[in-house]
Design a protein around this motif. Structure first.
Motif, PDB file in Angstrom:
ATOM      1  N   ARG A 124       5.275   7.758 -10.798  1.00  5.27           N
ATOM      2  CA  ARG A 124       3.145   6.874 -10.574  1.00  5.27           C
ATOM      3  C   ARG A 124       3.252   6.844 -12.362  1.00  5.27           C
ATOM      4  N   ARG A 125       1.940   6.515 -12.770  1.00  2.00           N
ATOM      5  CA  ARG A 125       1.355   5.654 -14.052  1.00  2.00           C
ATOM      6  C   ARG A 125       1.834   6.982 -14.423  1.00  2.00           C
ATOM      7  N   ALA A 126       1.412   8.604 -14.967  1.00  2.00           N
ATOM      8  CA  ALA A 126       1.784   8.972 -15.594  1.00  2.00           C
ATOM      9  C   ALA A 126       3.554   9.925 -15.945  1.00  2.00           C
ATOM     10  N   VAL A 127       3.910   9.855 -15.160  1.00  2.00           N
ATOM     11  CA  VAL A 127       4.930   9.719 -15.045  1.00  2.00           C
ATOM     12  C   VAL A 127       6.113   8.819 -15.792  1.00  2.00           C
ATOM     13  N   ARG A 128       5.543   7.242 -16.000  1.00  2.00           N
ATOM     14  CA  ARG A 128       6.174   6.807 -16.154  1.00  2.00           C
ATOM     15  C   ARG A 128       6.910   5.968 -17.637  1.00  2.00           C
ATOM     16  N   PRO A 129       5.830   6.211 -18.122  1.00  2.00           N
ATOM     17  CA  PRO A 129       6.762   6.914 -19.855  1.00  2.00           C
ATOM     18  C   PRO A 129       7.748   7.254 -20.363  1.00  2.00           C
ATOM     19  N   ARG A 130       7.542   8.284 -19.597  1.00  2.00           N
ATOM     20  CA  ARG A 130       9.117   9.573 -19.556  1.00  2.00           C
ATOM     21  C   ARG A 130      10.217   8.793 -19.356  1.00  2.00           C
ATOM     22  N   LEU A 131      10.193   7.439 -18.087  1.00  2.00           N
ATOM     23  CA  LEU A 131      11.679   7.474 -17.222  1.00  2.00           C
ATOM     24  C   LEU A 131      11.997   6.526 -17.615  1.00  2.00           C
ATOM     25  N   ALA A 132      13.793   6.771 -17.696  1.00  2.00           N
ATOM     26  CA  ALA A 132      14.654   5.890 -18.311  1.00  2.00           C
ATOM     27  C   ALA A 132      14.898   5.078 -17.070  1.00  2.00           C
ATOM     28  N   HIS A 133      14.698   4.997 -15.463  1.00  2.00           N
ATOM     29  CA  HIS A 133      14.802   4.293 -14.842  1.00  2.00           C
ATOM     30  C   HIS A 133      14.090   4.833 -13.686  1.00  2.00           C
ATOM     31  N   LEU A 134      13.436   4.054 -12.953  1.00  2.00           N
ATOM     32  CA  LEU A 134      12.937   3.352 -11.314  1.00  2.00           C
ATOM     33  C   LEU A 134      12.930   2.932 -10.442  1.00  2.00           C
ATOM     34  N   ALA A 135      13.701   3.836  -9.673  1.00  2.00           N
ATOM     35  CA  ALA A 135      14.531   3.416  -7.556  1.00  2.00           C
ATOM     36  C   ALA A 135      13.609   3.726  -6.975  1.00  2.00           C
ATOM     37  N   TRP A 136      13.636   2.486  -6.370  1.00  2.00           N
ATOM     38  CA  TRP A 136      11.965   2.646  -5.161  1.00  2.00           C
ATOM     39  C   TRP A 136      13.408   2.373  -3.599  1.00  2.00           C
ATOM     40  N   MET A 137      12.970   3.511  -2.582  1.00  2.00           N
ATOM     41  CA  MET A 137      13.632   3.527  -1.645  1.00  2.00           C
ATOM     42  C   MET A 137      13.619   1.843  -0.608  1.00  2.00           C
ATOM     43  N   GLU A 138      14.224   1.148  -0.383  1.00  2.00           N
ATOM     44  CA  GLU A 138      13.872   0.372   0.304  1.00  2.00           C
ATOM     45  C   GLU A 138      13.087  -0.377   1.347  1.00  2.00           C
ATOM     46  N   LEU A 139      11.801   0.864   2.187  1.00  2.00           N
ATOM     47  CA  LEU A 139      12.117   0.832   3.160  1.00  2.00           C
ATOM     48  C   LEU A 139      10.349   1.139   3.367  1.00  2.00           C
ATOM     49  N   PRO A 140       9.740   0.119   4.620  1.00  2.00           N
ATOM     50  CA  PRO A 140       8.525  -0.160   4.935  1.00  2.00           C
ATOM     51  C   PRO A 140       7.733   1.604   5.958  1.00  2.00           C
ATOM     52  N   ASP A 141       6.613   1.533   4.741  1.00  2.00           N
ATOM     53  CA  ASP A 141       6.244   2.926   5.187  1.00  2.00           C
ATOM     54  C   ASP A 141       6.541   2.735   6.627  1.00  2.00           C
ATOM     55  N   ARG A 142       5.637   2.244   7.703  1.00  2.00           N
ATOM     56  CA  ARG A 142       5.643   2.524   8.795  1.00  2.00           C
ATOM     57  C   ARG A 142       6.626   2.848   9.666  1.00  2.00           C
ATOM     58  N   ASP A 143       7.769   2.323   9.364  1.00  2.00           N
ATOM     59  CA  ASP A 143       9.408   2.423   9.665  1.00  2.00           C
ATOM     60  C   ASP A 143       9.796   4.139   8.930  1.00  2.00           C
ATOM     61  N   ALA A 144       9.291   4.481   7.728  1.00  2.00           N
ATOM     62  CA  ALA A 144       9.889   5.971   7.092  1.00  2.00           C
ATOM     63  C   ALA A 144       8.806   6.836   7.854  1.00  2.00           C
ATOM     64  N   TRP A 145       7.209   6.566   8.091  1.00  2.00           N
ATOM     65  CA  TRP A 145       6.979   7.244   8.598  1.00  2.00           C
ATOM     66  C   TRP A 145       7.244   7.455  10.510  1.00  2.00           C
ATOM     67  N   ARG A 146       7.860   7.043  10.770  1.00  2.00           N
ATOM     68  CA  ARG A 146       7.976   7.304  12.199  1.00  2.00           C
ATOM     69  C   ARG A 146       9.520   7.990  12.094  1.00  2.00           C
ATOM     70  N   ARG A 147      10.265   7.489  11.366  1.00  2.00           N
ATOM     71  CA  ARG A 147      11.304   8.786  10.959  1.00  2.00           C
ATOM     72  C   ARG A 147      11.312   9.477  10.341  1.00  2.00           C
ATOM     73  N   GLY A 148      10.388  10.106   9.148  1.00  2.00           N
ATOM     74  CA  GLY A 148       9.973  11.387   8.999  1.00  2.00           C
ATOM     75  C   GLY A 148       9.443  12.835  10.278  1.00  2.00           C
ATOM     76  N   ARG A 149       8.336  11.737  10.792  1.00  2.00           N
ATOM     77  CA  ARG A 149       8.309  12.529  12.181  1.00  2.00           C
ATOM     78  C   ARG A 149       9.419  12.708  13.193  1.00  2.00           C
ATOM     79  N   LEU A 150      10.443  11.933  13.504  1.00  2.00           N
ATOM     80  CA  LEU A 150      11.542  12.242  13.973  1.00  2.00           C
ATOM     81  C   LEU A 150      11.569  13.346  13.739  1.00  2.00           C
ATOM     82  N   ARG A 151      12.396  13.019  12.303  1.00  2.00           N
ATOM     83  CA  ARG A 151      12.618  14.451  12.530  1.00  2.00           C
ATOM     84  C   ARG A 151      12.429  15.720  11.521  1.00  2.00           C
ATOM     85  N   ASP A 152      10.597  16.057  11.514  1.00  2.00           N
ATOM     86  CA  ASP A 152      10.191  17.031  11.706  1.00  2.00           C
ATOM     87  C   ASP A 152      10.245  17.312  12.921  1.00  2.00           C
TER      88      ASP A 152
END
Length: 210
Positions: A124-152
């Motif tokens: 997030r914006r407030a953290v980025r000035p402190r970051l050496a690197h930002l990685a993003w998990m490349e999975l669309p929200d609906r797919d991620a949420w579906r997987r999370g619901r199945l997991r939980d």
């Protein structure tokens, strides 16, 4: 893109590349692993931490609360980033999601060459000035949420019903992906590491490439 012909070696090479980055928070290289809930951030961060030789991992879930799922930036800055930036040990009490309160016992986090920050909104914006690197998990929200619901399971369906609009609102106001330097794509055989939208240099088998 880093293919996963040798997934363990790819992760080790990425770890070496991260260790070679300039420190960003005092002596620490702070690396964020962000993405939608259910996208595999915790698993990836754990494997990357192992490749880094046991790097500490800070989970934003330990700083968030039921009432403020995204209201943890101040706690992160005060209790963790500020002391690390001075080269001092950080101490913080993790939130107990069952008891709905912060634990009585505080954890100690010593400065390390690389510290991973994992969770939704870690870039997030407030953290980025402190970051050496930002990685993003490349999975669309609906797919991620579906997987999370199945997991939980169905017992947490009410939580997910509230979480999805809250996450959507957070990323609408404070998106992380456009600022990611690496995109992490999960494969059957490992991870693919792609150049992110904000990359000025990219990871290529452990080397910097323009």
């Amino acid at each position: 893109m880093e293919t996963a012909d040798r997934p363990a070696e790819t992760l080790r090479a990425f770890a070496r590349w991260l260790r070679a980055l300039p420190p960003s928070c005092g002596p620490v290289r702070l690396v964020a692993v962000d993405g939608h809930a259910g996208s595999g951030k915790t698993t990836f961060a754990g494997r990357l931490a192992e490749a880094l030789g046991g790097a500490p991992v800070v989970h934003t879930d330990d700083l968030a609360t039921h009432e403020e799922p995204f209201g943890w930036a101040g706690r992160l800055q005060e209790r963790i980033l500020a002391p690390l930036s001075r080269g001092e040990a950080a101490r913080y009490a993790p939130y107990d999601w069952v008891e709905r309160r912060f634990a009585a016992t505080r954890r100690r986090l010593d400065p390390a060459p690389v510290v991973l920050l994992e969770g939704v909104g870690a870039g997030r914006r407030a953290v980025r000035p402190r970051l050496a690197h930002l990685a993003w998990m490349e999975l669309p929200d609906r797919d991620a949420w579906r997987r999370g619901r199945l997991r939980d399971g169905p017992g947490l369906s009410t939580f997910w019903d509230g979480w999805q609009p809250a996450e959507r609102a957070h990323f609408a106001a404070d998106p992380s992906r456009p600022h990611a330097e690496t995109l992490i794509a999960q494969r059957n055989e490992g991870y693919g590491l792609l150049t992110g939208p904000a990359a000025t240099t990219r990871f290529t088998h452990g080397r910097h490439s323009a």
